[in-house]
Structure formats: structure tokens, C-alpha cells
Write a protein that holds these residues in place. Structure first.
Motif, PDB file in Angstrom:
ATOM      1  N   UNK A  75      79.791  41.026 109.394  1.00  0.00           N
ATOM      2  CA  UNK A  75      80.846  40.746 110.370  1.00  0.00           C
ATOM      3  C   UNK A  75      80.603  41.489 111.668  1.00  0.00           C
ATOM      4  N   UNK A  76      80.263  42.766 111.538  1.00  0.00           N
ATOM      5  CA  UNK A  76      79.998  43.556 112.739  1.00  0.00           C
ATOM      6  C   UNK A  76      78.837  42.954 113.509  1.00  0.00           C
ATOM      7  N   UNK A  77      77.786  42.591 112.770  1.00  0.00           N
ATOM      8  CA  UNK A  77      76.598  42.058 113.429  1.00  0.00           C
ATOM      9  C   UNK A  77      76.929  40.776 114.178  1.00  0.00           C
ATOM     10  N   UNK A  78      77.615  39.869 113.499  1.00  0.00           N
ATOM     11  CA  UNK A  78      77.894  38.578 114.126  1.00  0.00           C
ATOM     12  C   UNK A  78      78.747  38.763 115.373  1.00  0.00           C
ATOM     13  N   UNK A  79      79.684  39.696 115.331  1.00  0.00           N
ATOM     14  CA  UNK A  79      80.597  39.827 116.450  1.00  0.00           C
ATOM     15  C   UNK A  79      80.040  40.645 117.607  1.00  0.00           C
ATOM     16  N   UNK A  80      79.144  41.562 117.287  1.00  0.00           N
ATOM     17  CA  UNK A  80      78.713  42.481 118.342  1.00  0.00           C
ATOM     18  C   UNK A  80      77.261  42.330 118.741  1.00  0.00           C
ATOM     19  N   UNK A  81      76.532  41.404 118.105  1.00  0.00           N
ATOM     20  CA  UNK A  81      75.093  41.346 118.374  1.00  0.00           C
ATOM     21  C   UNK A  81      74.838  41.030 119.849  1.00  0.00           C
ATOM     22  N   UNK A  82      75.716  40.238 120.470  1.00  0.00           N
ATOM     23  CA  UNK A  82      75.482  39.903 121.875  1.00  0.00           C
ATOM     24  C   UNK A  82      75.699  41.120 122.769  1.00  0.00           C
ATOM     25  N   UNK A  83      76.634  41.977 122.354  1.00  0.00           N
ATOM     26  CA  UNK A  83      76.878  43.163 123.160  1.00  0.00           C
ATOM     27  C   UNK A  83      75.743  44.170 123.050  1.00  0.00           C
ATOM     28  N   UNK A  84      75.002  44.069 121.923  1.00  0.00           N
ATOM     29  CA  UNK A  84      73.967  45.078 121.718  1.00  0.00           C
ATOM     30  C   UNK A  84      72.727  44.820 122.568  1.00  0.00           C
ATOM     31  N   UNK A  85      72.631  43.638 123.145  1.00  0.00           N
ATOM     32  CA  UNK A  85      71.477  43.365 123.999  1.00  0.00           C
ATOM     33  C   UNK A  85      70.200  43.206 123.217  1.00  0.00           C
ATOM     34  N   UNK A  86      69.162  43.884 123.674  1.00  0.00           N
ATOM     35  CA  UNK A  86      67.836  43.708 123.081  1.00  0.00           C
ATOM     36  C   UNK A  86      67.795  44.092 121.607  1.00  0.00           C
ATOM     37  N   UNK A  87      68.342  45.243 121.228  1.00  0.00           N
ATOM     38  CA  UNK A  87      68.292  45.565 119.800  1.00  0.00           C
ATOM     39  C   UNK A  87      68.955  44.481 118.958  1.00  0.00           C
ATOM     40  N   UNK A  88      70.015  43.920 119.452  1.00  0.00           N
ATOM     41  CA  UNK A  88      70.694  42.861 118.712  1.00  0.00           C
ATOM     42  C   UNK A  88      69.797  41.660 118.531  1.00  0.00           C
ATOM     43  N   UNK A  89      69.076  41.300 119.602  1.00  0.00           N
ATOM     44  CA  UNK A  89      68.169  40.160 119.490  1.00  0.00           C
ATOM     45  C   UNK A  89      67.009  40.461 118.555  1.00  0.00           C
ATOM     46  N   UNK A  90      66.563  41.698 118.590  1.00  0.00           N
ATOM     47  CA  UNK A  90      65.456  42.058 117.703  1.00  0.00           C
ATOM     48  C   UNK A  90      65.869  41.933 116.245  1.00  0.00           C
ATOM     49  N   UNK A  91      67.115  42.288 115.971  1.00  0.00           N
ATOM     50  CA  UNK A  91      67.586  42.221 114.597  1.00  0.00           C
ATOM     51  C   UNK A  91      67.750  40.780 114.130  1.00  0.00           C
ATOM     52  N   UNK A  92      67.978  39.872 115.035  1.00  0.00           N
ATOM     53  CA  UNK A  92      68.268  38.504 114.624  1.00  0.00           C
ATOM     54  C   UNK A  92      66.992  37.804 114.171  1.00  0.00           C
TER      55      UNK A  92
END
Lengths: 99, 662
Positions: A75-92
Motif C-alpha cells: 500500500x505504501x509503495x503504490x501510494x508513494x512511489x511517485x513521490x519517491x522519484x528515482x528510487x521509486x522508479x528503480x523499485x518498480x
């Protein structure tokens, strides 16, 4: 699986349940669920060792805990991945198009 | 109620104990007493073969025992026959003398032979179940399932050779003919039930494959691609002959790999490198679940636009694969295992949809040929594998059957494998002789036959030797079952199988017992371990008996009975038919390939493939030997694919345009 759980001796059941329970700690909550599914048909057997119930109960609790943990994480990932920027994209795994 | 009630003392309330021969007449008012008295001296104990057999079954008075234990041990086998005999007697009596004294069970009314047997089996079923799991009294409902029980019971009969007339002096030729006819019908019924059971996982597997293909076709970048070892790549502007030769080369390479792997596996198995094989299959299964699962997840999350992070995905895949490995190679609920096998097959099929179109069809066509060769030729690898698995009584075939199929691509409906096996067994006892080292007392045989159920129960049976053999064969057949313990016990089994006949039987039993592998559900009632344990004990106690010329015929009968009983047990496990995973995979590949064209073709192919499968099973019922499951289905499927694609679909398109029916 040579024989069904109904035909196993209490000792065999205990060993199997124990192995599945401790195997579950290798980041394998599915094994806990599996343990429950496996033991379920014989849960009321009179000659069943009480430790088996113990293991099964613990398996259930731990698997629920793991499920909650991962649900929260997801849930946290889905909701905040866009806010995390590059690290979020790397995790996806696969970047979702259009979002 | 026939009096072998001793069968389990728990049931003794409903029957009387066996009566000494002389007394039988008084208790049951049997007219046949004189006759039985006549041969009292030369008829051995039914269970152990010992003389003198001073007791007889008080209900049918046609079998003798030396002790109550023997009667008890034989009851599991005798009860149905007893019912038949009693019913036959009753018919005779009603013809001859209305209202004369008759065995009590006959007075119960119920006109047909089936009814008493039915009741008995139900009774027995109930007691044994209760014995096995005292707390599973929810089984009350199961008892009501006696109709199914009955169907199964009759369905089993066809396996038996024609009955010895000696045993049934009271059966007139017409009755016997009718009986055999009923057997044939029951056999067909059995196969029909098998078809129902086997069709479910196949349909699920095919549907899953269609789903994967449809999803991956909806704009995924991660579709499985043609593997790197294919030498030819189809392009839209290449000619038909180029395509043909190129795809032939591609398919030839793949088939070559299959053949080589198959042969390696057969050699490994024959040499006894079981652990190597198991390791190999574990790697294969892990790769399949892990890697193809990964590819599938990539497709799913892209098409369905699921934002997924690496952590969760790795975690999920890890859990999925390890649980799959455990359920396939270790133990677990049968349905989970079946689920995994089905999913695995669909994943395998999905990975094969990466092949180009021509290559796919060429591959399927070559597979048909390979399947025919491997199963039907005298030196076909699959045939050799099956035979050696029978000879060595190793469990790996089970493994092979689960995974095998994925690599062998073509395991026949496997029940039949065993059947075929046993057929060859029947023809040549010599093989058995080679297996046998000593201990040729007929009692040992008996022991084996009797303790079969115990074998299945697995556990602490006194007679572990033959049992274990049975157990092994059961598991070997089971498609998904394997124990480590059975392997250890294998040598024993070789030790006590003096006559080929006995083995035949057991193989039949095992043929029957098989299939839970592919059957969607598996009803494992706790068959009374105490009961069967006791049976085996007493049976093994009877080993001391001496061989008697008359025993041979007797043995034949016994075998049949054993088979019958065990069949009974085994059918609870879902019946005897088994389909290799390879068949699952290639059915699915065909339909998935069709699914890449359009829905009309997909449905036509699906129906065609399933029809072909049914036809195979039908042939199986007729020929009773191992048959390759791919050829008919694949030929049907290909025929329908091309017919639909090049005739039906254009036709439908025209219809739709000109709106003929509107």
C-alpha cells in the motif's frame, strides 16, 4: 506424497508440521499457510500431538502477520512511489505507462 | 448377513462368527451343506491355504478357513463375492422351492445381486473408516455415498479374469454370461468416470494457457520469444517451402533435444541413479515455476498496469516456487499438488507459445510421431522406462510422470502403462523369476495380496515386505506421490514375488490405484488401518501353508478377489487413469496457438482436443494397454485448427458481412 495425511502416524505429522513451520522463517509465509492447509484435515484427531496444534496456530498467526506487513508495504509503495522519484522508479518492476 | 463378521471385531455385532462345517446347516439352514461336507477335506483355508480348514463362511458356505483370524483377514476380499453367492443361492432357491430355509442375508429381499454387495461394502467402509479416524464421524454422510461405492465396486470387476467355475457351482452359464456382460459394462462405466475426472484438470490447464496467451497478447513487451537455438526465423515474406523446411529444422532440433533427454533419463533410471533424476527434476520444476512465473508476472503487471516493486515480486515468486517444489517433491495436500502441476503445465505451454507458427505445428506433428514411437515400439524409451520402473519397482516413475511429461512430452494415459506392463507380465513370468530370490512359498504371495491395503496405509504393518512393494507401486503410479521410505523397501519386494500371477494382480491393483495424479480430487478416506493391519498380520501368519495342486485355481480366484478389494480401496483415490503432464502441455500449446488466432478457432480446437482425449481413453478401454495420448488429440486439433481457420472463419466473416441470418 506417498500417503495422505489421514494415514500418517502422529509422529510423522508432527515432523512434517515442524519442518514446515521452521521452513517458513526463510521468508516463506506460504509454507505456514501450506502447513495449515496440510494439517487441517486431521486437526481433530485424538492422537495428534498438542505440539502440532501449537505449530499450526503459530503458523497461522505468523502468516497473518506477514500478510499484513506486506499488504502495508505494498500500500505504501503504490501510494508513494511517485513521490519517491528515482528510487521509486528503480523499485518498480515494470513502469506503469500513463501514470 | 454373512458371517465373516470377524473381519473386524468392531463389526461383529452385525454378523455371526464362522461356524464349524457341520454346524453350518443348522445355523443357516443351508441346502448346500452336504456338498460342502464332501469337499471339506481337500479345500484349503481361503486365506492362508492351510489344511485342515474346518470353518466355513456361514453365509455362503463356499469358502473355508482354518481359523477366525483367517476369516477376518479374508473378509475384506470375500464380502462382495459372498454377497453374490448368497444372491445366486437365493435365486436358485426361489426357483426350486419357494420359501424354503435360506441364508439370512438372502431373506433381506432385495432382488438383485448388487444390493447385498452394496450394503456389505458400505458396512465395511463405514467400520473401517470409523476405525481409522474415530473422530472423523462426519463420515456419516460418506456412508450415504454407497451408490458411488457400488458403481466403483462393479466398475472394478472387469479387471478380473473369468471366474473359476469351481468356485461357483451354483452359477448357471446364463448367469455367468450376464455377469461378464455386466463386467464389460461396468468397465466402460469406470472409464467414463475416469474421463470425467481427468477432463477437469485438462480443461483448467488449457483455459489457463488461453488466459496467459490472451493477456500477453494484449500489448505486452514480455511475451515469450523463440529460443535462441532455433535456426530459422519465419518472416512474413518467406515462401511456404522456406517456412516448411525452416520450421522442420527448428522442430527437429527441439524434438532432438526431447529425445536425447528422454533417453538420458531412461538410462539414468535403468542404472538406478534415482537421486540424480530427482535432483534434475527439482531443478526443472524450480526453473519452470521461478522463471516462467517471472515472465508471466511481467506480462500480467504490464498488461494489467499493476505497479509492483521488486521486493514484493521476489518475495511472491520465492514463496510460489518453494511451495511448489515442496508440494510436488515432498508432501502436502493432494489438491495443492494437483493445482501446482496444472499451473506448471500451463506455464510450460505458455513458454512454448513463443515458437513461431510453422514451428509450432511442425513440432506438434513430430511429437505425434515421437509419441507413437516412444510408447508403442518395442524399444520405445517410454515403454522401456515404464517396464523398468515396474521391474525395479522404483518410485521415480512417479516423478517422471509428473515432470516426465514435461520433458518426455508424451506420456500415455498412464493407467494403461501399468496395464500394459502387467499384460506383459502375464505373458512372461520369467521376468519375475529373475526378480525373485528365494522365498517361494505361496503364502508369501498371499501375504502380499492381502496386505495390500496395509501397504497403502503405509505405516506400521507387520508385513512390510510385499506391502512396501504395493505401496511403492501405488505411489509410483500416483503421479504425484513419492516417499523416501518406499525406495528403501524395494528389495524386499523383489524377495517375495514368486509367481508372476501375483504380480500381475498387484500391477493391476496399482493400475487401478493410480491416477490421483491427474484426477482433480482425491478422496482419501482413512481406510481402516487397524483392520487391514490385522488382515495382513493374519495373512502373513499363514505363510507356513503347504502348496497344493488345487491351490492354483484357488489362487487365481484369490487374486481376483484381492484385486477387487484393493480396487475398491484404490478407487477412492480417484481411479486408475493417468495422463502425463506432457499431454497437458501439448494440448495446451495447441489450443494456445489457436488462441493467438481467434476465439472460434480456439473453441473448435479445445473441443477437438478434448474429443481426441476421450477417444484415446475409449481406445484404452478396448485395448487395455498403454497408448500414447497425443496422436489422436493433436491430429484432431490440427485438423480442426486448419479447417476452422481456412474455411469456417472466412465463411463466418462472409456471413457476418452479408447478414444472412438477420
Amino acid at each position: 506424497m506417498a500417503k495422505s495425511i489421514e494415514k500418517m502416524t502422529p509422529d510423522e505429522i508432527l515432523v512434517a508440521s515442524k519442518k514446515l513451520f521452521f521452513g517458513g522463517f526463510a521468508l516463506l509465509p506460504m509454507l505456514w499457510v501450506y502447513n495449515i492447509l496440510y494439517i487441517w484435515p486431521v486437526r481433530n484427531r485424538a492422537d495428534l500431538s498438542p505440539r502440532v496444534r501449537h505449530y499450526v496456530l503459530l503458523s497461522g498467526i505468523l502468516s497473518v502477520v506477514m500478510f499484513v506487513v506486506f499488504s502495508v508495504w505494498f500500500g505504501i509503495f503504490v501510494n508513494y512511489r511517485l513521490n519517491w522519484g528515482v528510487p521509486g522508479d528503480t523499485l518498480t518492476v515494470v513502469l506503469v505507462k500513463g501514470v | 448377513m454373512p458371517s465373516r463378521a470377524g473381519a473386524d471385531s468392531r463389526a461383529s455385532a452385525r454378523g455371526q462368527l464362522n461356524t464349524p462345517v457341520g454346524a453350518a446347516a443348522t445355523t443357516t439352514g443351508g441346502e448346500d451343506n452336504g456338498q460342502n461336507d464332501g469337499d471339506g477335506e481337500d479345500q484349503p483355508c481361503q486365506a492362508c491355504g492351510v489344511f485342515p480348514a474346518r470353518f466355513q463362511c456361514s453365509a455362503c458356505q463356499s469358502v473355508r478357513y482354518c481359523s477366525q483370524e483367517c476369516q477376518a483377514s479374508d473378509w475384506k476380499i470375500h464380502y462382495r463375492e459372498c454377497a453374490e453367492i448368497v444372491a445366486a443361492q437365493k435365486e436358485d432357491q426361489t426357483e426350486l422351492q419357494q420359501g424354503a430355509g435360506r441364508p439370512r442375508s438372502a431373506t433381506n429381499g432385495a432382488g438383485e445381486t448388487g444390493v447385498p454387495g452394496d450394503r456389505y461394502s458400505t458396512d465395511l467402509e463405514m467400520t473401517s473408516r470409523a476405525a481409522a479416524s474415530p473422530l472423523r464421524t462426519g463420515a456419516a454422510g460418506e456412508v450415504l455415498g454407497d451408490e458411488g461405492e457400488n458403481i466403483r465396486a462393479t466398475a472394478n470387476r472387469p479387471r478380473r479374469r473369468p471366474r473359476e467355475p469351481v468356485r461357483r457351482p451354483r452359477l448357471t452359464p446364463e448367469q455367468r454370461a450376464a455377469y461378464e456382460e455386466a463386467e464389460r459394462i461396468a468397465d466402460m462405466k469406470f472409464y467414463m468416470l475416469q474421463i470425467y475426472k481427468i477432463i477437469k484438470p485438462v480443461v483448467i490447464c488449457i483455459c489457463l494457457s488461453i488466459l496467459w496467451v490472451k493477456i500477453s497478447m494484449a500489448g505486452s513487451d514480455y511475451r515469450p520469444t523463440q529460443s535462441s537455438y532455433t535456426v530459422y526465423r519465419e518472416s512474413p515474406n518467406s515462401t511456404a517451402s522456406q517456412n516448411f523446411l525452416g520450421s522442420l529444422a527448428n522442430a527437429g532440433i527441439i524434438i532432438g533435444q526431447i529425445v536425447i533427454v528422454t533417453i538420458i533419463i531412461v538410462i539414468l533410471f535403468k542404472r538406478g541413479h534415482i537421486k540424480v533424476l530427482i535432483g534434475f527434476f527439482m531443478v526443472v520444476v524450480a526453473m519452470l515455476l521461478g522463471f516462467m512465473g517471472y515472465v508471466l508476472i511481467l506480462n500480467l503487471i504490464q498488461v494489467l498496469r499493476i505497479p509492483l516493486d521488486y521486493l514484493t515480486m521476489a518475495f511472491a515468486l520465492w514463496n510460489f516456487s518453494v511451495t511448489g517444489l515442496i508440494s510436488v517433491f515432498w508432501k502436502g495436500p493432494m489438491w495443492v499438488q494437483q493445482m501446482y502441476l496444472t499451473v506448471m503445465s500451463s506455464l510450460m505451454a505458455f513458454s512454448l507459445t513463443g515458437l513461431a507458427e510453422w514451428t509450432t505445428w511442425m513440432l506438434l506433428a513430430l511429437l505425434v510421431v515421437w509419441d507413437l514411437i516412444a510408447v508403442l515400439c518395442p524399444f520405445g524409451p517410454l515403454k522401456i522406462l515404464v517396464e523398468s520402473s515396474r521391474n525395479q519397482n522404483q518410485e521415480v516413475p512417479a516423478l517422471l510422470y509428473t515432470v516426465n511429461a514435461v520433458w518426455f512430452m508424451a506420456s500415455p494415459p498412464d493407467n494403461i502403462l501399468n496395464r500394459e506392463t502387467l499384460r506383459s507380465k502375464e505373458s512372461s513370468d520369467s521376468e519375475d523369476v529373475t526378480l525373485t530370490n528365494g522365498s517361494s512359498s505361496p503364502g508369501a504371495n498371499f501375504h502380499g495380496g492381502h496386505s495390500r491395503a496395509t501397504g497403502r496405509d503405509g505405516g506400521a504393518s507387520i508385513s512390510s515386505s510385499r506391502n512396501s512393494g504395493l505401496d511403492t507401486s501405488f505411489s509410483a503410479h500416483d503421479g504425484m506421490s513419492r516417499t523416501s521410505s518406499t525406495m528403501a523397501l524395494v528389495p524386499n519386494r523383489n524377495g517375495d514375488s514368486p509367481t508372476g500371477d501375483r504380480d500381475t494382480i498387484e500391477l493391476r491393483e496399482r493400475a487401478r490405484s493410480g491416477d490421483s495424479g491427474s484426477s482433480p480430487r482425491n478422496l482419501n478416506h482413512g481406510e481402516g488401518s487397524p483392520l487391514s493391519g490385522r488382515a495382513s498380520r493374519s495373512a502373513s501368519g499363514g505363510q507356513r501353508q503347504s502348496r497344493d495342486p488345487r491351490r492354483d485355481s484357488r489362487e487365481v480366484d484369490d487374486e481376483e478377489e484381492h484385486r477387487e478389494t484393493s480396487d475398491d480401496d484404490d478407487d477412492d483415490d480417484g481411479g486408475g487413469l493417468k495422463l502425463g503432464l506432457g499431454d497437458f502441455v501439448f494440448y495446451s500449446v495447441l489450443v494456445a496457438r489457436a488462441a493467438m488466432f481467434d476465439w472460434v478457432t480456439t473453441m473448435c480446437c479445445m473441443v477437438a482436443v478434448l474429443t481426441g482425449m476421450n477417444a484415446t481413453i475409449f481406445l484404452l478401454a478396448i485395448y487395455q494397454k498403454a497408448l500414447p495420448a497425443l496422436p489422436i488429440s493433436i491430429c484432431f486439433g490440427m485438423l480442426f485448427y486448419f479447417a476452422t481457420r481456412f474455411a469456417l472463419v472466412p465463411f463466418l466473416a462472409v456471413l457476418a458481412q452479408s447478414q444472412v441470418f438477420i
